[in-house]
Design a protein around this motif. Structure first.
Motif, PDB file in Angstrom:
ATOM      1  N   TYR A 251      -1.923  23.967  64.312  1.00  0.00           N
ATOM      2  CA  TYR A 251      -2.912  24.503  63.366  1.00  0.00           C
ATOM      3  C   TYR A 251      -2.779  23.810  62.008  1.00  0.00           C
ATOM      4  O   TYR A 251      -3.778  23.369  61.428  1.00  0.00           O
ATOM      5  CB  TYR A 251      -2.717  26.011  63.214  1.00  0.00           C
ATOM      6  CG  TYR A 251      -3.603  26.641  62.178  1.00  0.00           C
ATOM      7  CD1 TYR A 251      -4.872  27.106  62.502  1.00  0.00           C
ATOM      8  CD2 TYR A 251      -3.180  26.761  60.856  1.00  0.00           C
ATOM      9  CE1 TYR A 251      -5.698  27.680  61.541  1.00  0.00           C
ATOM     10  CE2 TYR A 251      -3.985  27.332  59.894  1.00  0.00           C
ATOM     11  CZ  TYR A 251      -5.253  27.778  60.237  1.00  0.00           C
ATOM     12  OH  TYR A 251      -6.061  28.337  59.282  1.00  0.00           O
TER      13      TYR A 251
ATOM     14  N   GLU B  30      -4.251  31.832  66.478  1.00  0.00           N
ATOM     15  CA  GLU B  30      -4.903  31.001  65.463  1.00  0.00           C
ATOM     16  C   GLU B  30      -5.793  31.826  64.543  1.00  0.00           C
ATOM     17  O   GLU B  30      -5.882  31.544  63.347  1.00  0.00           O
ATOM     18  CB  GLU B  30      -5.711  29.889  66.132  1.00  0.00           C
ATOM     19  CG  GLU B  30      -6.327  28.925  65.127  1.00  0.00           C
ATOM     20  CD  GLU B  30      -6.875  27.664  65.763  1.00  0.00           C
ATOM     21  OE1 GLU B  30      -7.941  27.217  65.303  1.00  0.00           O
ATOM     22  OE2 GLU B  30      -6.243  27.142  66.700  1.00  0.00           O
TER      23      GLU B  30
ATOM     24  N   ASP C  21      -5.247  34.718  63.437  1.00  0.00           N
ATOM     25  CA  ASP C  21      -4.394  35.337  62.425  1.00  0.00           C
ATOM     26  C   ASP C  21      -3.888  34.303  61.423  1.00  0.00           C
ATOM     27  O   ASP C  21      -3.740  34.609  60.236  1.00  0.00           O
ATOM     28  CB  ASP C  21      -3.218  36.049  63.095  1.00  0.00           C
ATOM     29  CG  ASP C  21      -3.663  37.245  63.921  1.00  0.00           C
ATOM     30  OD1 ASP C  21      -4.564  37.971  63.473  1.00  0.00           O
ATOM     31  OD2 ASP C  21      -3.116  37.445  65.023  1.00  0.00           O
ATOM     32  N   PHE C  22      -3.631  33.081  61.880  1.00  0.00           N
ATOM     33  CA  PHE C  22      -3.279  32.019  60.937  1.00  0.00           C
ATOM     34  C   PHE C  22      -4.413  31.842  59.929  1.00  0.00           C
ATOM     35  O   PHE C  22      -4.175  31.700  58.721  1.00  0.00           O
ATOM     36  CB  PHE C  22      -3.046  30.682  61.655  1.00  0.00           C
ATOM     37  CG  PHE C  22      -1.992  30.696  62.737  1.00  0.00           C
ATOM     38  CD1 PHE C  22      -1.005  31.665  62.783  1.00  0.00           C
ATOM     39  CD2 PHE C  22      -1.993  29.713  63.724  1.00  0.00           C
ATOM     40  CE1 PHE C  22      -0.032  31.663  63.779  1.00  0.00           C
ATOM     41  CE2 PHE C  22      -1.027  29.683  64.709  1.00  0.00           C
ATOM     42  CZ  PHE C  22      -0.054  30.668  64.747  1.00  0.00           C
ATOM     43  N   ASP C  23      -5.650  31.840  60.433  1.00  0.00           N
ATOM     44  CA  ASP C  23      -6.821  31.688  59.564  1.00  0.00           C
ATOM     45  C   ASP C  23      -6.858  32.778  58.494  1.00  0.00           C
ATOM     46  O   ASP C  23      -7.088  32.502  57.308  1.00  0.00           O
ATOM     47  CB  ASP C  23      -8.111  31.759  60.390  1.00  0.00           C
ATOM     48  CG  ASP C  23      -8.527  30.414  60.949  1.00  0.00           C
ATOM     49  OD1 ASP C  23      -8.234  29.388  60.312  1.00  0.00           O
ATOM     50  OD2 ASP C  23      -9.138  30.396  62.034  1.00  0.00           O
TER      51      ASP C  23
ATOM     52  N   ARG D  12       5.739  26.680  54.850  1.00  0.00           N
ATOM     53  CA  ARG D  12       4.449  26.863  55.496  1.00  0.00           C
ATOM     54  C   ARG D  12       4.621  27.397  56.914  1.00  0.00           C
ATOM     55  O   ARG D  12       3.874  28.257  57.365  1.00  0.00           O
ATOM     56  CB  ARG D  12       3.713  25.510  55.569  1.00  0.00           C
ATOM     57  CG  ARG D  12       3.488  24.830  54.245  1.00  0.00           C
ATOM     58  CD  ARG D  12       2.347  25.412  53.454  1.00  0.00           C
ATOM     59  NE  ARG D  12       1.090  25.412  54.174  1.00  0.00           N
ATOM     60  CZ  ARG D  12       0.368  24.340  54.462  1.00  0.00           C
ATOM     61  NH1 ARG D  12       0.794  23.138  54.112  1.00  0.00           N
ATOM     62  NH2 ARG D  12      -0.778  24.452  55.101  1.00  0.00           N
ATOM     63  N   LEU D  13       5.624  26.851  57.636  1.00  0.00           N
ATOM     64  CA  LEU D  13       5.865  27.225  59.026  1.00  0.00           C
ATOM     65  C   LEU D  13       7.241  27.863  59.142  1.00  0.00           C
ATOM     66  O   LEU D  13       8.264  27.187  58.991  1.00  0.00           O
ATOM     67  CB  LEU D  13       5.787  25.984  59.941  1.00  0.00           C
ATOM     68  CG  LEU D  13       5.727  26.197  61.457  1.00  0.00           C
ATOM     69  CD1 LEU D  13       5.311  24.902  62.153  1.00  0.00           C
ATOM     70  CD2 LEU D  13       7.030  26.683  62.065  1.00  0.00           C
TER      71      LEU D  13
ATOM     72  N   LEU E 128       1.508  26.967  65.579  1.00  0.00           N
ATOM     73  CA  LEU E 128       1.320  26.912  64.134  1.00  0.00           C
ATOM     74  C   LEU E 128       1.387  25.474  63.630  1.00  0.00           C
ATOM     75  O   LEU E 128       0.623  25.090  62.730  1.00  0.00           O
ATOM     76  CB  LEU E 128       2.358  27.786  63.428  1.00  0.00           C
ATOM     77  CG  LEU E 128       2.251  27.883  61.904  1.00  0.00           C
ATOM     78  CD1 LEU E 128       0.837  28.251  61.454  1.00  0.00           C
ATOM     79  CD2 LEU E 128       3.272  28.884  61.358  1.00  0.00           C
TER      80      LEU E 128
ATOM     81  N   THR F  60       6.062  32.780  62.769  1.00  0.00           N
ATOM     82  CA  THR F  60       5.486  32.892  64.107  1.00  0.00           C
ATOM     83  C   THR F  60       6.556  32.803  65.186  1.00  0.00           C
ATOM     84  O   THR F  60       7.647  32.252  64.966  1.00  0.00           O
ATOM     85  CB  THR F  60       4.443  31.773  64.333  1.00  0.00           C
ATOM     86  OG1 THR F  60       3.854  31.921  65.618  1.00  0.00           O
ATOM     87  CG2 THR F  60       5.098  30.395  64.242  1.00  0.00           C
TER      88      THR F  60
ATOM     89  N   VAL G 236       3.390  31.244  57.062  1.00  0.00           N
ATOM     90  CA  VAL G 236       3.321  32.188  58.179  1.00  0.00           C
ATOM     91  C   VAL G 236       4.615  32.086  58.978  1.00  0.00           C
ATOM     92  O   VAL G 236       5.162  30.993  59.161  1.00  0.00           O
ATOM     93  CB  VAL G 236       2.109  31.858  59.090  1.00  0.00           C
ATOM     94  CG1 VAL G 236       2.237  32.492  60.463  1.00  0.00           C
ATOM     95  CG2 VAL G 236       0.811  32.280  58.406  1.00  0.00           C
TER      96      VAL G 236
END
Length: 318
Positions: free
Chosen positions: A307, A282, A284-286, A40-41, A304, A298, A296
């Motif tokens: 978020y 944020e 762009d995370f959305d 995820r991260l 992140l 980053t 994502v």
């Protein structure tokens, strides 16, 4: 002509219906890959917005923030040491206009005291650790942490040394081959075929062509990861061309071509994880998670992580 239409139209209609059916339900045709990990991260160069890129300090900072994936690039020194470095030439990183391959590991210079964050122009990272790190050191420090290792050029010695280190540290399932070039990827897969690998540029274009022709549901896909830029960052934090007009055109075209929920959902259903890079805001995370991305990459793992913690499973469910 009428006879041709008589047979062609039903055939085309049947093909279209089957294509839509298997696009939405690919498991009717394909057994999905079972992922060894779900990132995820992802920390780009270890999180190059918060610490000096690719240093041990950057990696430790990312891991303290529960990063699921460390994204790295590797180069080879003159004495055959695999080091973690985005650039072959050291000028940007250290101020020394020499290639990594022209120096022994012990002679590599320190990083500059601050480095501009590539995907956040005019922002600079600092850190107390300025030393380049060996890939072996990262494998020892984080033995079960998934990593993606990008190889930029057809350096067979580098590729075989990376493959050997991955085997030595028993990391076949959690270390991903990445490269933009198909010729490089072929050598990577030959050196260690047990490692998962990602789409190259040409394979990515081929996949998109198959999608728009309606053929993608019928074609086997050996890749397990799609690492893709998010089109919305073009002309904001990512400038692939020197001409502003070309960047604007690329933003419009790539947004129309790539940002398709049905495509991403299809890949995910087949066990191919879609990771968008390199997102630092944020909004762009959305966008990425609303499209259905697995995760994502980053430069700012703190942002992140915040978020993801705030949105919980909602981001993934999008």
């Amino acid at each position: 002509m009428s006879l041709l239409l008589y047979y062609a139209l039903p055939a085309l209609s049947g093909y279209a219906l089957l294509s839509i059916l298997f696009l939405r339900r690919p498991r009717l045709l394909h057994t999905p890959w079972v992922p060894a990990f779900c990132p995820r991260l992802g920390a780009h160069r270890g999180g190059s917005g918060e610490r000096l890129e690719n240093t041990m300090e950057a990696m430790e900072n990312a891991m303290a923030l529960r990063a699921d994936l460390l994204e790295l690039d590797c180069q080879l020194t003159r004495d055959g040491v695999v080091v973690v470095s985005h650039d072959e030439n050291l000028l940007r990183q250290s101020g020394l206009n020499r290639d990594v391959g022209s120096l022994d590991f012990k002679d590599l210079p320190l990083y500059k005291e601050e480095l501009e964050v590539y995907f956040s122009p005019s922002h600079f990272a600092h850190g107390s650790d300025r030393r380049m790190v060996r890939l072996e050191d990262l494998f020892q420090r984080f033995p079960r942490t998934p990593m993606s290792v990008e190889v930029k050029e057809e350096n067979e010695e580098l590729i075989h040394k990376i493959a050997g280190l991955v085997r030595r540290f028993d990391r076949n399932e959690i270390t991903v081959w990445t490269s933009e070039k198909s010729s490089v990827m072929q050598k990577c897969k030959a050196a260690n075929p047990e490692m998962p690998f990602s789409f190259t540029l040409s394979r990515g274009f081929w996949m998109l062509l198959l999608y728009y022709l309606g053929l993608l549901p019928f074609v086997p896909i050996p890749e397990k990861f799609l690492f893709s830029f998010l089109p919305t960052i073009i002309n904001r934090t990512y400038f692939p061309f020197s001409c502003p007009g070309l960047n604007q055109l690329a933003a419009v075209v790539s947004k129309w071509v790539i940002m398709r929920k049905s495509l991403i959902r299809h890949l995910e259903e087949r066990g191919i994880q879609v990771i968008f890079w390199c997102l630092n805001e944020e909004s762009d995370f959305d966008v990425a998670f609303s499209l259905g991305a697995t995760g994502v990459i980053t430069d700012y793992p703190t942002a992140l992580r915040r978020y993801l913690d705030n949105h919980g499973t909602a981001a993934r469910a999008s």
